[in-house]
Design an enzyme around this catalytic site. Structure first.
Site, PDB file in Angstrom:
ATOM      1  CE  LYS A 120      -4.284  -1.743   2.075  1.00  0.00           C
ATOM      2  NZ  LYS A 120      -4.000  -3.171   1.924  1.00  0.00           N
ATOM      3  CD  GLU A 204      -5.116   6.094   4.296  1.00  0.00           C
ATOM      4  OE1 GLU A 204      -4.306   6.138   3.345  1.00  0.00           O
ATOM      5  OE2 GLU A 204      -6.204   5.503   4.237  1.00  0.00           O
ATOM      6  CG  HIS A 239     -12.263  -1.799   8.169  1.00  0.00           C
ATOM      7  ND1 HIS A 239     -12.683  -0.517   7.896  1.00  0.00           N
ATOM      8  CD2 HIS A 239     -11.831  -1.784   9.458  1.00  0.00           C
ATOM      9  CE1 HIS A 239     -12.498   0.245   8.963  1.00  0.00           C
ATOM     10  NE2 HIS A 239     -11.991  -0.490   9.926  1.00  0.00           N
ATOM     11  NE  ARG A 295      -7.767 -10.016  -4.481  1.00  0.00           N
ATOM     12  CZ  ARG A 295      -8.932  -9.561  -4.030  1.00  0.00           C
ATOM     13  NH1 ARG A 295     -10.033  -9.739  -4.738  1.00  0.00           N
ATOM     14  NH2 ARG A 295      -9.020  -8.922  -2.878  1.00  0.00           N
TER      15      ARG A 295
END
Length: 470
Positions: A120, A204, A239, A295
């Site tokens: 990430k 973040e 999540h 994917r």
């Protein structure tokens, strides 16, 4: 249709995605090879394939995740290509590279694209360099809790600490203020190491209650990159997605075009090929890059239903070296599609897994109803694998009609022997929050409401009085 000279194809996965790929192969006249653990020897994907090969014990690390065993299966069965499905080895660059070294066609993106988007931190760097909007935050791994606090102070609270290699809600922790930083940072770091073998963590800004919107992209080896519209996957627990729909209830044509262009630019910037998904957070009309899944996605059927494009078939065509069968101007989104994940879990008990043996399995059918499943009555559901039993997908002319069709299909779905999320979906889709197109986050945080979704038989005559005809 042009014959594709890529078979036999080994499907390095299990469950509903393995069945989905095997069916596509059969339609194209391409021989298929299933792999299985000892626990899956009699599974539907094994019975569906032309050949099968046993990988070893039930534990994924000793079967589905063992690269050498999977490559040995390809060698023994004469497979020429490998389709990784999703999960397991699908986004593992080491596996993709090993397939190439073994002379096998990897039905997916280039190794470097997988590697670049697998981190990430690296993905955020690349997207920023390409001018793609990202959530405000850092692009460097944090070494200590002291560094984490300094970075969080600079960004402003609340913040999210994320494992660079994380996914599926793992390695994701939120700090509302400075006092929560150390626990959030070390928690994300620990899960990153434990589940992904990588303790790298970045920070973040935490955006509260955003919409989770993703764009399906497709690219070939001839320079063509297109998008197939968006999916809204905002209904999540921990999540992890529960319900997906396409189109997004808050996305108008102008916004669709803009985020589609962002997704295409992201794919071009890394030399992408095959199916992929650019995931983002939508706040009003602001779309922030979140990550790229290199994917096929679990929720790909809703895109297939509204565009009419068979994404698995297109993957196979691109892997065979053919150009995309359609251009951007050919993509049209018609009607509305909704997907409910039918997991072996009890929402009333905090979404706890519910292992057991399926004694009854009667899926719904009828116009506009699709069930992608890898199980049948008599199958045992264990804790070794993901609890996803099936995906129930419906299509209709608009969101209201699709919701009513989904409710009808959920009421018809008969499963016994294990708890499932069917009662949760029936309850959630009847709420004002769903009708208004909200994320449902407040409901999913409400334990009292979740307990009310306990396993109860549907009232099949709730919309009227049953009339006896004599």
């Amino acid at each position: 249709m042009q014959m594709l000279d890529i078979g036999p194809v080994l499907v390095a996965n299990r469950g509903e995605i393995a069945v989905r790929v095997i069916r596509a192969l059969r339609e194209l006249g391409i021989p298929s090879v299933a792999v299985h653990s000892d626990a899956d020897a009699g599974a539907l994907h094994v019975r569906s394939a032309d050949r099968s090969y046993g990988l070893g014990p039930a534990a994924p690390a000793q079967s589905y995740l063992d690269i050498e065993r999977v490559l040995r299966a390809a060698e023994v069965t004469g497979a020429r290509s490998i389709h990784p499905g999703y999960g397991f080895l699908a986004e593992n660059p080491v596996f993709a590279e090993a397939c190439e070294r073994a002379g096998l066609i990897f039905i997916g993106p280039p190794v470097e694209a997988i590697r670049g988007m697998g981190s990430k931190i690296e993905a955020r760097r690349r997207m920023r360099d390409a001018g793609i909007p990202t959530v405000p935050g850092g692009t460097d791994p944090l070494a200590t809790a002291h560094d984490a606090a300094a970075a969080a102070d600079a960004i402003g609270y609340p913040v999210a600490f994320k494992a660079s290699a994380g996914g599926g809600g793992r390695g994701f922790r939120v700090a509302a203020d400075r006092s929560a930083v150390e626990q959030a940072f070390t928690g994300a770091q620990g899960e990153g190491l434990r589940f992904f073998g990588d303790p790298s963590v970045y920070v973040e800004r935490y955006i509260e209650d955003p919409r989770h919107v993703e764009v399906q992209i497709f690219a070939d080896a001839h320079g063509n990159v297109v998008h197939l519209g968006e999916r809204d996957c905002s209904v999540q627990r921990r999540h992890q997605k529960l319900i997906e729909e396409s189109p997004g209830p808050t996305v108008d044509p102008a916004l669709r075009e803009r985020i589609g262009e962002i997704a295409v630019a992201a794919a071009r910037s890394i030399g992408y090929r095959s199916a992929g998904t650019v995931e983002g957070l939508l706040v009003g009309d602001d779309f922030y890059f979140l990550e790229m899944n290199t994917r096929l996605q679990v929720e790909h059927p809703v895109t297939e239903m509204v565009t009419g494009v068979d994404l698995v078939r297109e993957q196979l065509r691109v892997a065979a070296g053919l150009p995309l069968a359609f251009a951007q101007g050919d993509v049209r989104m018609r009607g509305w599609a909704i997907e409910c994940r039918i997991n072996a879990e009890s929402a009333a008990k905090g979404f706890l897994p519910a292992p057991g043996t399926i004694t009854t399995w009667v899926p719904p059918d009828g116009p506009g109803v699709r069930v992608d499943s890898g199980v049948r009555a008599g199958d045992q559901i264990t804790t070794h694998y993901d609890p996803l039993l099936a995906k129930l997908i419906v299509w209709d002319t608009d969101r209201g009609a699709a919701t009513r069709r989904m409710l009808r299909a959920l009421d018809e779905f008969e499963v016994a022997g294990t708890a499932t999320l069917i009662p949760f979906h029936r309850n959630f889709l009847r709420t004002p929050e769903w009708e208004r197109g909200e994320t449902g986050r407040s409901l999913l945080a409400d334990r009292t409401w979740l307990k009310a979704t306990a396993e109860t038989a549907p009232d099949r005559h709730a919309t009227g009085t049953k009339q006896e005809i004599s």
